[in-house]
Design an enzyme around this catalytic site. Structure first.
Site, PDB file in Angstrom:
ATOM      1  N   ASN A 193       0.971  -0.785  -0.339  1.00 39.92           N
ATOM      2  CA  ASN A 193      -0.039   0.127   0.059  1.00 39.92           C
ATOM      3  C   ASN A 193       0.956   1.087   0.072  1.00 39.92           C
ATOM      4  O   ASN A 193       1.613   1.538   1.279  1.00 39.92           O
ATOM      5  CB  ASN A 193      -0.920  -0.072   1.272  1.00 39.92           C
ATOM      6  CG  ASN A 193      -1.771   1.204   1.410  1.00 39.92           C
ATOM      7  OD1 ASN A 193      -1.885   2.433   0.195  1.00 39.92           O
ATOM      8  ND2 ASN A 193      -2.270   1.437   2.711  1.00 39.92           N
ATOM      9  N   LYS A 206       0.161   4.174  -0.259  1.00 41.65           N
ATOM     10  CA  LYS A 206      -1.004   5.641  -0.130  1.00 41.65           C
ATOM     11  C   LYS A 206      -0.011   6.778  -0.263  1.00 41.65           C
ATOM     12  O   LYS A 206      -0.057   6.321  -1.777  1.00 41.65           O
ATOM     13  CB  LYS A 206      -0.012   6.168   1.643  1.00 41.65           C
ATOM     14  CG  LYS A 206      -0.121   4.930   2.437  1.00 41.65           C
ATOM     15  CD  LYS A 206       0.118   5.008   4.125  1.00 41.65           C
ATOM     16  CE  LYS A 206       0.383   3.580   4.538  1.00 41.65           C
ATOM     17  NZ  LYS A 206       0.307   3.982   5.463  1.00 41.65           N
ATOM     18  N   HIS A 255      -9.439   0.801   5.090  1.00 38.08           N
ATOM     19  CA  HIS A 255      -7.814   1.564   5.704  1.00 38.08           C
ATOM     20  C   HIS A 255      -8.665   2.492   7.155  1.00 38.08           C
ATOM     21  O   HIS A 255      -9.595   2.991   6.544  1.00 38.08           O
ATOM     22  CB  HIS A 255      -7.041   1.916   4.583  1.00 38.08           C
ATOM     23  CG  HIS A 255      -6.032   1.969   5.577  1.00 38.08           C
ATOM     24  ND1 HIS A 255      -5.513   2.911   6.154  1.00 38.08           N
ATOM     25  CD2 HIS A 255      -4.979   1.460   5.276  1.00 38.08           C
ATOM     26  CE1 HIS A 255      -3.850   2.294   6.374  1.00 38.08           C
ATOM     27  NE2 HIS A 255      -4.066   1.736   5.399  1.00 38.08           N
ATOM     28  N   GLU A 314      -6.912   4.328   7.443  1.00 35.55           N
ATOM     29  CA  GLU A 314      -6.637   6.135   7.468  1.00 35.55           C
ATOM     30  C   GLU A 314      -7.960   6.668   6.385  1.00 35.55           C
ATOM     31  O   GLU A 314      -8.302   8.337   6.948  1.00 35.55           O
ATOM     32  CB  GLU A 314      -5.123   6.241   6.535  1.00 35.55           C
ATOM     33  CG  GLU A 314      -3.827   5.771   7.212  1.00 35.55           C
ATOM     34  CD  GLU A 314      -2.889   5.404   6.661  1.00 35.55           C
ATOM     35  OE1 GLU A 314      -3.581   5.721   5.426  1.00 35.55           O
ATOM     36  OE2 GLU A 314      -2.190   5.498   7.301  1.00 35.55           O
ATOM     37  N   GLU A 317      -5.347  -4.976  10.869  1.00 33.52           N
ATOM     38  CA  GLU A 317      -4.814  -3.617  11.084  1.00 33.52           C
ATOM     39  C   GLU A 317      -4.411  -3.182  12.532  1.00 33.52           C
ATOM     40  O   GLU A 317      -5.827  -2.151  12.140  1.00 33.52           O
ATOM     41  CB  GLU A 317      -4.377  -2.463   9.883  1.00 33.52           C
ATOM     42  CG  GLU A 317      -4.097  -3.930   8.140  1.00 33.52           C
ATOM     43  CD  GLU A 317      -3.361  -2.147   7.756  1.00 33.52           C
ATOM     44  OE1 GLU A 317      -2.278  -2.756   7.176  1.00 33.52           O
ATOM     45  OE2 GLU A 317      -3.669  -1.300   7.076  1.00 33.52           O
ATOM     46  N   GLY A 337       2.410   2.495  10.845  1.00 38.30           N
ATOM     47  CA  GLY A 337       3.422   3.263  11.139  1.00 38.30           C
ATOM     48  C   GLY A 337       4.341   3.925  11.973  1.00 38.30           C
ATOM     49  O   GLY A 337       4.580   4.702  11.598  1.00 38.30           O
ATOM     50  N   SER A 397       3.965  -1.554  10.472  1.00 46.10           N
ATOM     51  CA  SER A 397       5.203  -1.660  10.926  1.00 46.10           C
ATOM     52  C   SER A 397       5.496  -2.952  10.431  1.00 46.10           C
ATOM     53  O   SER A 397       6.628  -3.119  11.697  1.00 46.10           O
ATOM     54  CB  SER A 397       5.260  -1.360  12.097  1.00 46.10           C
ATOM     55  OG  SER A 397       4.645   0.105  12.088  1.00 46.10           O
TER      56      SER A 397
HETATM   57  C1  PEP Z   1      -0.740   0.048   6.401  1.00 47.13           C
HETATM   58  O1  PEP Z   1      -1.149   0.904   6.381  1.00 47.13           O
HETATM   59  O2  PEP Z   1      -1.686  -0.463   5.916  1.00 47.13           O
HETATM   60  C2  PEP Z   1       0.397   0.095   6.467  1.00 47.13           C
HETATM   61  C3  PEP Z   1       0.683  -1.381   7.132  1.00 47.13           C
HETATM   62  O3  PEP Z   1       1.135   0.581   7.422  1.00 47.13           O
HETATM   63  P1  PEP Z   1       3.176   0.138   7.120  1.00 47.13           P
HETATM   64  O4  PEP Z   1       3.447  -0.825   7.091  1.00 47.13           O
HETATM   65  O5  PEP Z   1       3.518   1.674   7.464  1.00 47.13           O
HETATM   66  O6  PEP Z   1       3.016   0.660   8.427  1.00 47.13           O
END
Ligand code: PEP
Length: 251
Positions: free
Chosen positions: A9, A11, A95, A97, A167, A173, A213
């Site tokens: 992803n 983003k 998601h 976000e 998630e 992040g 992460s």
């Molecule tokens: C995400 O936003 O789907 C995600 C997994 O981000 P990150 O790996 O940066 O934590």
């Protein structure tokens, strides 16, 4: 045994040049790509170039978002049909976000999920708790409620062969990750919930990804657990040097 799946992803990051760089770097990992199902979700403006760019690679691509509507006066929206037209295999829905910054609630996410599925996209339903919800002991009820919003509106044949990504919001992040036991607990609960709702055979067709992460250093511990069928990767998927070690950890 299904192949592990890794969905990148990006983003609102990257450029056409960076997509080309990533794909040409991955090209030398063709053997790896045949063992893992890799998909790239770049910003929507780049999706129409993916068919050409991925022509000689076993890589699929997907959208980070999809409209819940088929067409109409909806400035800025992109329909599932349009995503199919540019060859998308996946669409992320819900998601955190999007839930957090754009006010997408469970019902809206469910409508997006149905819009994607009705056009043969594979929806990747993102579920996960906030830190406060985890601290209150509400993790399982939160993710089940997010999942139920879709289950209530669909039937087994539609839900089969789709993807759920667990998630935790606090892990995205931040560099923080749940423990192995915490991931096992949520993934087992999701799988059992699907068994209860449908049956074991159907629940096995649904891929359960972990995201939050993940990097080369922890991918083997986090993504090779029981009921974890792969990962949804954000930050670490932007550069080949941080993405490839995650793929290597899965074979
Ligand atoms: C995400 O936003 O789907 C995600 C997994 O981000 P990150 O790996 O940066 O934590």
């Amino acid at each position: 045994m299904h192949k592990k799946r890794v969905i990148a992803n990006w983003k609102m990051n990257g450029s056409q040049t960076e997509i080309v760089a990533m794909l040409s770097a991955l090209q030398k990992d063709n053997k790896l790509l045949n063992q893992i199902e890799v998909s790239l979700c770049p910003p929507a403006v780049f999706l129409s170039s993916m068919k050409n760019l991925c022509a000689s690679l076993p890589i699929s691509w997907g959208a980070q978002n999809v409209s819940d509507q088929e067409d109409g006066a909806l400035t800025g929206e992109i329909s599932a049909k349009m995503l199919v037209e540019v060859g998308c295999r996946y669409a992320l829905v819900g998601h955190s976000e999007r839930r957090l910054y754009y006010g997408e609630d469970n019902e809206w996410v469910a409508r997006k999920w149905l819009a994607a599925r009705s056009k043969d996209l594979i929806p990747v339903l993102c579920v996960g708790e906030s830190l406060a919800q985890r601290e209150q002991g509400d993790t399982l009820s939160v993710v089940k409620e997010q999942l139920n919003a879709v289950l209530e509106r669909t039937h087994s044949t539609q839900f089969a062969h789709t993807v759920i990504a667990y998630e935790p919001v606090w892990a995205i992040g931040t560099g923080l990750t749940p423990t192995q036991n915490e991931i096992l607990e949520v993934h087992m609960a999701l799988r059992e919930h699907l068994v209860k709702q449908y049956d074991k055979a159907l629940s096995q067709t649904v891929a359960l990804l972990y995201g939050g992460s993940v990097k080369g250093e922890n991918a083997a511990q986090l993504l090779n657990l029981e009921n974890v069928d792969g990962g949804l990767i954000g930050g670490a998927s932007l550069k080949y040097d941080t993405f490839a070690p995650i793929l290597r950890a899965l074979v």
